[in-house]
Design an enzyme around this catalytic site. Structure first.
Site, PDB file in Angstrom:
ATOM      1  N   GLY A  66       0.787  -1.223   0.000  1.00  0.00           N
ATOM      2  CA  GLY A  66       0.000   0.000   0.000  1.00  0.00           C
ATOM      3  C   GLY A  66       0.821   1.276   0.000  1.00  0.00           C
ATOM      4  O   GLY A  66       0.286   2.358  -0.213  1.00  0.00           O
ATOM      5  N   CYS A 278     -25.670 -13.015 -20.978  1.00  0.00           N
ATOM      6  CA  CYS A 278     -25.346 -14.269 -20.324  1.00  0.00           C
ATOM      7  C   CYS A 278     -26.214 -14.532 -19.107  1.00  0.00           C
ATOM      8  O   CYS A 278     -26.122 -15.590 -18.500  1.00  0.00           O
ATOM      9  CB  CYS A 278     -23.870 -14.306 -19.931  1.00  0.00           C
ATOM     10  SG  CYS A 278     -23.463 -13.274 -18.524  1.00  0.00           S
TER      11      CYS A 278
END
Lengths: 351, 268
Positions: A66, A278
């Protein structure tokens, strides 16, 4: 090593890929290993010293999850904002055996994705794919693939602005100090403002996260829908910001926590609709306006995920396929119609 | 307001703040020189003097914002007693500054986040020390807005839409929300018109005695010192020329400069 997925490449942007390669003097893109197709460039465009420098930054970034590591970002042959950071990271880590997938907003076939894929195909000759599961490196702009990533895969994010506190605190000196001293209360001020003005946390993308319980991180402009996927992800996640000259990383299996309030917990987006193509009810959906009379439809943002599901429905499950075909006449341009029980078996069949 | 000094609390224990021979030089120039005093819990000290006399420099040195060239500033930490604030880690000093201290700027825009709502301004310190419950932050914020006489229905308005006096009160609420023990105020009323000044001073005085706040108030306005402060330092050219109980200094000034200052106040 590359032959099994060759079929997948053929259906994709193969024609696009071969264009610059042809111009550079090679007849077709070689998918086998070392053949560098663009003449006069080092492997993956950047020179070796630059790649080493970027790798050092990446190593540091992985060591401190981070944390934004400054690096000497280079001029790239495309403008800032098009993914220069992600490209440099990819260029530094890519090897001849890698298989590259590039997505932009989840899609493999948008301009940004096509061009970056073509760029690496031309400068490295590595195999490219659209299948998430086949790729060893996935460079992404603004999405994490729906298909879960596996160990050994690397996800490279293109980051426009790496500093999560930037809009709240304009001074870089001050934000660095805030990171160093872990003073992150200000980020909650922003979330507080959202709730005060909109009644809920209205930040929907680039939603701030805390990595490994320490650094506050901007996950690049992915929808907050994707934030939970970052948490304990088995893949290595690398973030490159070219203009801002920062690299940061989330190593595999690292805790990534989205900020929230106790009484306003973090939530991801949900849709009443499912994908028109889908039938997926649990993927991130894009809303597409189909006419000027209010017609619109919702489709998966992840084109590979959607395509795989449809392929599975066409070949596989007979019941699912039957229901899918029943459903299809309803589809065109009518919102909500596809939100029927029929979609659900289709979904489970392929996942 | 001759009663102000009689209410000065007497504490036999260690002082809250001990300033010892603080000197701040700017190259050749003197910001302040050799200033020493003790401040006890609940005590309000005013620093008065002309423009450029080093009042704000001194305040910044004491408030941990500008390291003195020489001398020490010791603060009575809750569990450790007197400690030199410039020997604390930066993290601790900043934590101290946003929990146990408050700083009220002359211009409220320096002390407020002007682009977030009033409520977020007041709640910021709570969030900074780890409060993660929106409802609770909100309740505390409304309570404090009420206590500084701000209309709680304006909690979601931007401070830019507030008047100067309201901004100043908002800034005070924002500082008091963590129940600090010590407030630094740099000309808290200077930018306000006279009627608003009076109300704000009244409010400050009430809050200080109610909360047992110690405060250091920098002002060039002797009336502010008279109204708020138990003790008064008079500064000239970076040095303290006179100090003592406020009424004593103002009613019986000894130093020629103090005499000049007192005599030059317009009597309305």
């Amino acid at each position: 090593m590359n032959s099994p997925d060759h079929a997948a490449q053929v259906v994709g942007v193969h024609a696009d890929d071969s264009a610059p390669a042809g111009a550079a003097g090679t007849t077709s893109v070689q998918r086998k290993g070392m053949a560098v197709t663009a003449q006069g460039y080092n492997f993956a465009y950047l020179d070796e010293q630059t790649k080493r420098m970027i790798r050092r930054a990446i190593l540091k970034a992985v060591a401190i999850p981070g944390y934004q590591v400054p690096f000497g970002s280079r001029e790239m042959p495309l403008p800032y904002g098009w993914g220069t950071g992600g490209i440099q990271v990819t260029a530094a880590i890519i090897g001849p055996d890698d298989i590259l997938k590039v997505i932009d907003q989840g899609s493999d076939d948008t301009t940004n994705a096509v061009n970056i894929r073509r760029f690496f195909a031309a400068t490295t000759g590595v195999a490219t794919t659209e299948r998430t599961t086949d790729a060893s490196i996935i460079q992404t702009r603004h999405r994490i693939p729906e298909t879960p990533l596996a160990e050994g895969q690397v996800l490279v994010y293109q980051v426009p602005i790496p500093e999560p506190l930037r809009w709240l605190e304009p001074s870089e000196t001050e934000t660095r100090r805030m990171h160093a001293l872990e003073e992150y209360g200000l980020m909650h001020v922003k979330l507080y403002e959202d709730i005060a003005h909109y009644g809920h946390i209205a930040t929907t993308y680039d939603y701030p996260v805390r990595v490994n319980g320490r650094y506050l991180m901007r996950p690049s402009p992915i929808p907050k829908f994707d934030n939970p996927k970052m948490d304990m992800n088995p893949a290595l996640q690398l973030f490159g910001a070219g203009r801002e000259k920062r690299i940061y990383a989330v190593p595999p299996y690292t805790q990534v926590e989205s900020l929230d309030f106790e009484d306003h917990p973090f939530e991801i987006q949900t849709w009443d609709e499912c994908c028109e193509f889908c039938g997926s009810k649990d993927s991130f959906l894009d809303e597409i306006v189909t006419d000027d009379a209010g017609g619109r439809m919702f489709v998966c943002s992840d084109s590979d995920y959607c395509g795989q599901r449809r392929a599975g429905q066409a070949h596989g499950g007979d019941a699912a396929a039957a229901q899918q075909s029943q459903q299809s006449p309803n589809v065109p341009g009518v919102p909500g119609v596809s939100d029927t029980p029929a979609a659900q078996p289709a979904e489970t069949a392929s996942s | 307001m001759a009663t102000a000094s009689t209410s000065a609390p007497e504490f036999a224990s260690a002082p809250l703040l001990r300033v010892n021979a603080v000197t701040r030089l700017y190259g050749e120039r003197t910001g302040c020189r050799d200033v020493s005093f003790d401040l006890h819990q609940g005590e309000v000290l005013a620093i008065a003097g002309e423009s450029g006399s080093g009042k704000t420099t001194l305040l910044n040195c004491i408030a941990g914002r500008s390291r003195p060239t020489a001398g020490t500033v010791e603060y009575n930490l809750r569990h450790e007693g007197l400690r030199d604030i410039y020997r604390l880690s930066e993290a601790r000093l900043r934590l101290l500054a946003r929990t146990d201290w408050g700083f009220v700027h002359q211009n409220p825009r320096d002390g407020l986040r002007i682009d977030v709502s009033a409520g977020a301004n007041v709640g910021e310190r709570l969030m900074a020390i780890g409060d993660r419950h929106y409802g609770r932050i909100r309740d505390t914020t409304e309570d404090w807005m009420h206590r500084v006489e701000l209309d709680t229905s304006r909690i979601d308005d931007a401070p830019a839409t507030f008047s100067g006096g309201m901004q100043q009160r908002l800034q005070i609420a924002r500082n008091l929300v963590t129940h600090p023990r010590l407030m630094f105020m740099d000309e808290p009323t200077a930018s306000l018109d006279v009627s608003v000044q009076a109300r704000l001073l009244d409010l400050l005085r009430g809050l200080a005695s109610e909360l047992g706040l110690a405060a250091i108030v920098v002002t060039h306005d002797l009336a502010v010192a008279r109204l708020l402060a138990h003790r008064l330092l008079i500064m000239k050219s970076g040095q303290v020329v006179e100090s003592g109980l406020t009424d004593q200094v103002l009613d019986d000034p000894q130093h020629p400069y103090t005499q000049l200052l007192v005599s030059s106040v317009l009597q309305a």
